[in-house]
Scaffold this motif. Structure first.
Motif, PDB file in Angstrom:
ATOM      1  N   TYR A  99      -5.090  11.230  -9.001  1.00  0.00           N
ATOM      2  CA  TYR A  99      -6.324  10.440  -9.074  1.00  0.00           C
ATOM      3  C   TYR A  99      -6.576   9.657  -7.793  1.00  0.00           C
ATOM      4  N   GLN A 100      -5.468   9.366  -7.073  1.00  0.00           N
ATOM      5  CA  GLN A 100      -5.660   8.677  -5.803  1.00  0.00           C
ATOM      6  C   GLN A 100      -6.348   9.587  -4.795  1.00  0.00           C
ATOM      7  N   LYS A 101      -6.038  10.891  -4.901  1.00  0.00           N
ATOM      8  CA  LYS A 101      -6.575  11.826  -3.914  1.00  0.00           C
ATOM      9  C   LYS A 101      -7.978  12.299  -4.273  1.00  0.00           C
ATOM     10  N   CYS A 103       9.179   6.666  -0.394  1.00  0.00           N
ATOM     11  CA  CYS A 103       7.916   6.705   0.354  1.00  0.00           C
ATOM     12  C   CYS A 103       6.839   7.285  -0.557  1.00  0.00           C
ATOM     13  N   TYR A 104       5.625   6.781  -0.465  1.00  0.00           N
ATOM     14  CA  TYR A 104       4.487   7.438  -1.114  1.00  0.00           C
ATOM     15  C   TYR A 104       4.173   8.675  -0.292  1.00  0.00           C
ATOM     16  N   SER A 105       3.300   9.529  -0.837  1.00  0.00           N
ATOM     17  CA  SER A 105       3.056  10.785  -0.112  1.00  0.00           C
ATOM     18  C   SER A 105       2.461  10.520   1.268  1.00  0.00           C
ATOM     19  N   ARG A 124       7.574   4.223   4.589  1.00  0.00           N
ATOM     20  CA  ARG A 124       8.608   3.807   3.643  1.00  0.00           C
ATOM     21  C   ARG A 124       8.196   2.508   2.957  1.00  0.00           C
ATOM     22  N   VAL A 125       8.262   2.501   1.642  1.00  0.00           N
ATOM     23  CA  VAL A 125       7.807   1.325   0.889  1.00  0.00           C
ATOM     24  C   VAL A 125       8.998   0.578   0.291  1.00  0.00           C
ATOM     25  N   LEU A 126      10.036   1.319  -0.118  1.00  0.00           N
ATOM     26  CA  LEU A 126      11.225   0.653  -0.662  1.00  0.00           C
ATOM     27  C   LEU A 126      12.461   1.131   0.100  1.00  0.00           C
ATOM     28  N   GLY A 162       8.394 -11.962  -4.794  1.00  0.00           N
ATOM     29  CA  GLY A 162       8.255 -11.630  -3.367  1.00  0.00           C
ATOM     30  C   GLY A 162       6.793 -11.641  -2.994  1.00  0.00           C
ATOM     31  N   ARG A 163       6.556 -11.556  -1.703  1.00  0.00           N
ATOM     32  CA  ARG A 163       5.169 -11.587  -1.217  1.00  0.00           C
ATOM     33  C   ARG A 163       4.368 -10.408  -1.774  1.00  0.00           C
ATOM     34  N   THR A 164       3.047 -10.528  -1.697  1.00  0.00           N
ATOM     35  CA  THR A 164       2.189  -9.399  -2.056  1.00  0.00           C
ATOM     36  C   THR A 164       2.491  -8.239  -1.101  1.00  0.00           C
ATOM     37  N   GLY A 165       2.618  -7.067  -1.655  1.00  0.00           N
ATOM     38  CA  GLY A 165       2.879  -5.885  -0.799  1.00  0.00           C
ATOM     39  C   GLY A 165       4.350  -5.686  -0.521  1.00  0.00           C
ATOM     40  N   SER A 166       5.206  -6.490  -1.168  1.00  0.00           N
ATOM     41  CA  SER A 166       6.641  -6.342  -0.861  1.00  0.00           C
ATOM     42  C   SER A 166       7.276  -5.197  -1.650  1.00  0.00           C
ATOM     43  N   GLY A 167       6.547  -4.638  -2.623  1.00  0.00           N
ATOM     44  CA  GLY A 167       7.070  -3.453  -3.313  1.00  0.00           C
ATOM     45  C   GLY A 167       7.404  -3.669  -4.781  1.00  0.00           C
ATOM     46  N   LYS A 168       6.969  -4.777  -5.349  1.00  0.00           N
ATOM     47  CA  LYS A 168       7.323  -5.081  -6.748  1.00  0.00           C
ATOM     48  C   LYS A 168       6.726  -4.042  -7.712  1.00  0.00           C
ATOM     49  N   THR A 169       5.426  -3.791  -7.557  1.00  0.00           N
ATOM     50  CA  THR A 169       4.765  -2.842  -8.461  1.00  0.00           C
ATOM     51  C   THR A 169       5.343  -1.442  -8.283  1.00  0.00           C
ATOM     52  N   THR A 170       5.598  -1.073  -7.043  1.00  0.00           N
ATOM     53  CA  THR A 170       6.159   0.261  -6.775  1.00  0.00           C
ATOM     54  C   THR A 170       7.468   0.420  -7.538  1.00  0.00           C
ATOM     55  N   LEU A 171       8.300  -0.621  -7.477  1.00  0.00           N
ATOM     56  CA  LEU A 171       9.587  -0.581  -8.164  1.00  0.00           C
ATOM     57  C   LEU A 171       9.397  -0.337  -9.669  1.00  0.00           C
ATOM     58  N   GLU A 208       6.170   7.705 -12.217  1.00  0.00           N
ATOM     59  CA  GLU A 208       4.803   8.088 -11.853  1.00  0.00           C
ATOM     60  C   GLU A 208       4.801   8.781 -10.504  1.00  0.00           C
ATOM     61  N   TYR A 209       5.877   8.614  -9.761  1.00  0.00           N
ATOM     62  CA  TYR A 209       5.969   9.254  -8.447  1.00  0.00           C
ATOM     63  C   TYR A 209       7.286  10.010  -8.361  1.00  0.00           C
ATOM     64  N   HIS A 210       7.338  10.895  -7.395  1.00  0.00           N
ATOM     65  CA  HIS A 210       8.517  11.730  -7.243  1.00  0.00           C
ATOM     66  C   HIS A 210       9.670  10.929  -6.637  1.00  0.00           C
ATOM     67  N   PRO A 253       0.269  -3.301 -16.732  1.00  0.00           N
ATOM     68  CA  PRO A 253      -0.033  -3.310 -15.302  1.00  0.00           C
ATOM     69  C   PRO A 253      -0.885  -4.508 -14.896  1.00  0.00           C
ATOM     70  N   GLN A 254      -1.010  -4.706 -13.597  1.00  0.00           N
ATOM     71  CA  GLN A 254      -1.875  -5.804 -13.121  1.00  0.00           C
ATOM     72  C   GLN A 254      -3.324  -5.503 -13.462  1.00  0.00           C
ATOM     73  N   ASP A 255      -3.706  -4.248 -13.228  1.00  0.00           N
ATOM     74  CA  ASP A 255      -5.103  -3.878 -13.475  1.00  0.00           C
ATOM     75  C   ASP A 255      -5.233  -3.356 -14.909  1.00  0.00           C
TER      76      ASP A 255
HETATM   77  P1  ADP Z   1       3.506  -5.660  -4.671  1.00  0.00           P
HETATM   78  O1  ADP Z   1       3.478  -5.248  -6.088  1.00  0.00           O
HETATM   79  O2  ADP Z   1       4.748  -6.414  -4.293  1.00  0.00           O
HETATM   80  O3  ADP Z   1       2.282  -6.382  -4.241  1.00  0.00           O
HETATM   81  P2  ADP Z   1       3.216  -2.848  -4.079  1.00  0.00           P
HETATM   82  O4  ADP Z   1       4.370  -2.185  -4.699  1.00  0.00           O
HETATM   83  O5  ADP Z   1       1.925  -2.815  -4.790  1.00  0.00           O
HETATM   84  O6  ADP Z   1       3.607  -4.357  -3.765  1.00  0.00           O
HETATM   85  O7  ADP Z   1       2.991  -2.255  -2.636  1.00  0.00           O
HETATM   86  C1  ADP Z   1       4.039  -2.076  -1.714  1.00  0.00           C
HETATM   87  C2  ADP Z   1       3.503  -1.286  -0.522  1.00  0.00           C
HETATM   88  O8  ADP Z   1       3.197   0.031  -0.900  1.00  0.00           O
HETATM   89  C3  ADP Z   1       2.245  -1.855   0.092  1.00  0.00           C
HETATM   90  O9  ADP Z   1       2.361  -1.762   1.485  1.00  0.00           O
HETATM   91  C4  ADP Z   1       1.154  -0.955  -0.410  1.00  0.00           C
HETATM   92  O10 ADP Z   1       0.143  -0.861   0.543  1.00  0.00           O
HETATM   93  C5  ADP Z   1       1.873   0.381  -0.553  1.00  0.00           C
HETATM   94  N1  ADP Z   1       1.332   1.152  -1.675  1.00  0.00           N
HETATM   95  C6  ADP Z   1       1.166   0.736  -2.954  1.00  0.00           C
HETATM   96  N2  ADP Z   1       0.695   1.720  -3.735  1.00  0.00           N
HETATM   97  C7  ADP Z   1       0.546   2.802  -2.910  1.00  0.00           C
HETATM   98  C8  ADP Z   1       0.103   4.139  -3.108  1.00  0.00           C
HETATM   99  N3  ADP Z   1      -0.259   4.565  -4.306  1.00  0.00           N
HETATM  100  N4  ADP Z   1       0.075   4.961  -2.056  1.00  0.00           N
HETATM  101  C9  ADP Z   1       0.470   4.544  -0.834  1.00  0.00           C
HETATM  102  N5  ADP Z   1       0.915   3.303  -0.574  1.00  0.00           N
HETATM  103  C10 ADP Z   1       0.959   2.425  -1.590  1.00  0.00           C
END
Ligand code: ADP
Length: 583
Positions: free
Chosen positions: A108-110, A343-345, A349-351, A368-377, A384-386, A415-417
């Protein structure tokens, strides 16, 4: 005609319908050959003065019988062939929908929503037309055209037939040329429709932002531009489209000219009777439809092919996440993260080096700060990702060894959203467990501290939310989303910044209730406010995708670092806010 080959699987599947329909079309074509012949015979009888009342009645009776027969057959073939076409559209629509529901976040992102909508509407319609009108025009142009030609050549004059059909190759050349042009233009018209769809979808869902920033004019401008582009491209299609019929009529006109002039000379030479010439011109009239059908066939097939290709490409998108795990039991909640990197596609590197263990029943706080990788974790836990093997282990087993549905059934993710459907509050809460009894729904709402708010609505839990109903505040929506996850009573609950829109007092209330409810179950909370996670058994502090600190609230307060600094700053802010409130 490649699209017919592409659709062969469906024709085989519905062979009875198609064979029945085509047989009836053949009978209709044969039936239509009779009246011209009869008119010719009657003309010759009149000329020779041999027409009797009895003969006239016989001819008349036969004509009426044929007309009624054709009426019935036409009704039935329409049901058979067009019915099959509608069924094909339904089948593809369901297949597409199932495909959409299984696709991962990356899919859906693409892609743009408007584009996906265009596939589900315009493209399916074009394919439906191919399986219905396409088959009809193919059969009619070949069969009715063929039968008529045979009747003309064998029962009247092969010479006259040959001469009259001299202009036909020109028609074949023209329709072929138009078809190729149409294919390209139709493709780009469909693309423009997708873009327009996407714009409408985005503007309507973003209407509040557009209004808040006073961007209505700009939005209308950009919509108008896209709309004009779509019209331009559709007009380009229509320009070719409208060449088909006049070209064919012109060519038929030439055929008539040749038939009448050469036919008259044959009559004068006594090689042909007047009645036969009359029959011949009637047959030529009968050829108009097969020829038009032939032109139309190209048109339909070109559209169908463009659309079928688009749909096939979409359906061919493979699942990025393999679902080949065999473990069907729901994981119980001991989580081991041994992730070197993720890494996302997109590639960055995100984590990096995320190592921690969370025992079953423990609560993990991630800050952690916004963008630090919490949601990704969090989302990695949902697969949801490989990810690589052994990156995440739950209950001693690699996360990839669980079946996806078993894994996701164990996790309640807020989720946040958050997203609420246009349904009642009760239905929204019971979304993942539709048959939940009302007391359970209420219990979940109470734990999420939303019950009191709901009770104040006129229709209580039956209040419809979303576009057709009440507008809820961000905090209310968040709490309904939490209730939704709580109702599942999941083994692992993830609250991803889910308390950001509720006030500190309500937050405290929810956390207390959660602690009681989820004593033996694993919970993960990500937050910006440290008060949300202070009670956790383990807290990790993330920065730039890595863990920079970890421990309990107490231990982290004893260390110099981000946690202590942030805690002190937030405590000061609260104090100032309260002081401001007291003044
Ligand atoms: P947080 O939840 O701490 O704010 P995120 O996990 O949302 O952080 O994001 C961590 C990093 O991964 C950010 O740099 C963000 O831009 C990037 N990111 C988040 N989601 C995606 C995605 N679907 N594709 C590529 N990069 C992403």
């Amino acid at each position: 005609m490649k699209v017919f080959r592409q659709l062969m699987w469906y024709f085989k599947q519905e062979k009875l319908r198609y064979i029945g329909g085509i047989a009836m079309l053949a009978l209709v074509s044969l039936g239509l050959l009779v009246p011209p012949k009869m008119v010719g015979l009657i003309v010759d009888h009149i000329k020779e003065g041999t027409l009797t009342d009895k003969l006239l009645w016989q001819y008349g009776g036969l004509l009426i019988t044929i007309a009624v027969g054709i009426y019935v057959l036409r009704y039935i073939w329409r049901i058979l062939i067009f019915g099959a076409a509608v069924k094909l559209a339904m089948l593809l629509r369901n297949r597409l929908y199932e495909h959409f529901t299984k696709k991962s976040q990356e899919f859906y992102q693409k892609r743009r929503v408007g584009d996906l909508m265009a596939h589900s509407t315009n493209d399916l319609q074009a394919i439906q037309q191919t399986a219905g009108d396409g088959v009809l025009t193919l059969v009619d142009s070949l069969m009715m055209g063929g039968f008529t030609l045979i009747a003309m050549a064998s029962t009247i004059s092969w010479k006259l037939t040959l001469v009259s059909l001299l202009p036909l190759p020109v028609m074949a050349w023209a329709t072929n040329k138009y078809g190729t042009m149409l294919h390209k233009r139709f493709h780009s018209a469909q693309e423009a429709f997708s873009t327009l769809n996407d714009k409408v979808q985005e503007s309507i869902s973003g209407t509040r932002v557009i209004k808040a920033f006073g961007q209505e004019e700009e939005d209308i401008h950009s919509f108008t531009a896209l709309s004009k582009d779509a019209v331009k491209k559709n007009m380009a299609v229509a320009r070719i489209d409208s060449l088909f019929d006049p070209t064919i009529s012109l060519i038929i006109g030439f055929s008539f000219f040749l038939a009448v002039s050469y036919g008259s000379s044959l009559v004068i030479k006594n090689e042909l009777t007047i009645g036969e010439l009359v029959s011949f011109t009637s047959y030529l009239g009968l050829l108009i439809w097969p020829m038009l059908a032939f032109g139309w066939l190209f048109n339909i097939v070109e559209r169908g092919r463009a659309s079928y290709d688009r749909i096939e490409t979409l359906l061919a998108v493979e699942e990025e996440i393999d679902d080949d795990g065999l473990i069907n039991t729901i994981p119980r909640g001991k989580i081991d993260f041994q992730l070197e990197e993720f890494c996302y596609s997109a590639g960055t590197r995100v984590l990096k080096d995320i190592n921690f263990t969370l025992e079953k029943g423990q609560t993990l706080g991630v800050v952690g700060r916004t963008g630090s990788g919490k949601t990704t974790l969090c989302r990695l836990l949902l697969r949801e990702y490989h990810i690589k093997r052994d990156d995440i282990v739950i209950d001693g087993k690699d996360i990839c060894d669980y079946r996806l549905d078993a894994l996701r059934a164990a996790i309640g993710y807020v989720p946040q959203d958050h997203f609420l459907f246009s349904a009642t509050i009760a239905e929204n809460i019971a979304f993942a467990k539709i048959s939940s009894p009302f007391p359970d729904i209420k219990d979940a709402a109470e734990t999420a501290s939303i019950h009191k708010d709901i009770a104040q609505f006129k229709y209580g839990y039956e209040t419809v939310v979303g576009e057709r109903g009440v507008t809820l505040s961000g905090g209310q929506k968040q709490r309904i989303s939490i209730a939704r996850a709580l109702l599942m009573d999941p083994e692992i609950l993830i609250l991803d910044d889910s308390l950001s829109a509720v006030d500190a007092k309500t937050e405290e209330e929810i956390l207390q209730k959660l602690k009681r409810k989820r004593q033996n179950k694993t919970t993960i909370i990500t937050a910006h406010r440290l008060s949300s996670i202070a009670h956790c058994d383990l807290i990790i502090v993330m920065d730039d995708g890595s863990i920079i600190q970890s421990g309990t609230h107490q231990s982290l307060l004893c260390e110099e670092g981000w946690y202590k600094e942030t805690y002190e700053r937030q405590a000061l802010e609260t104090l100032i806010a309260q002081g401001g409130g007291n003044r």
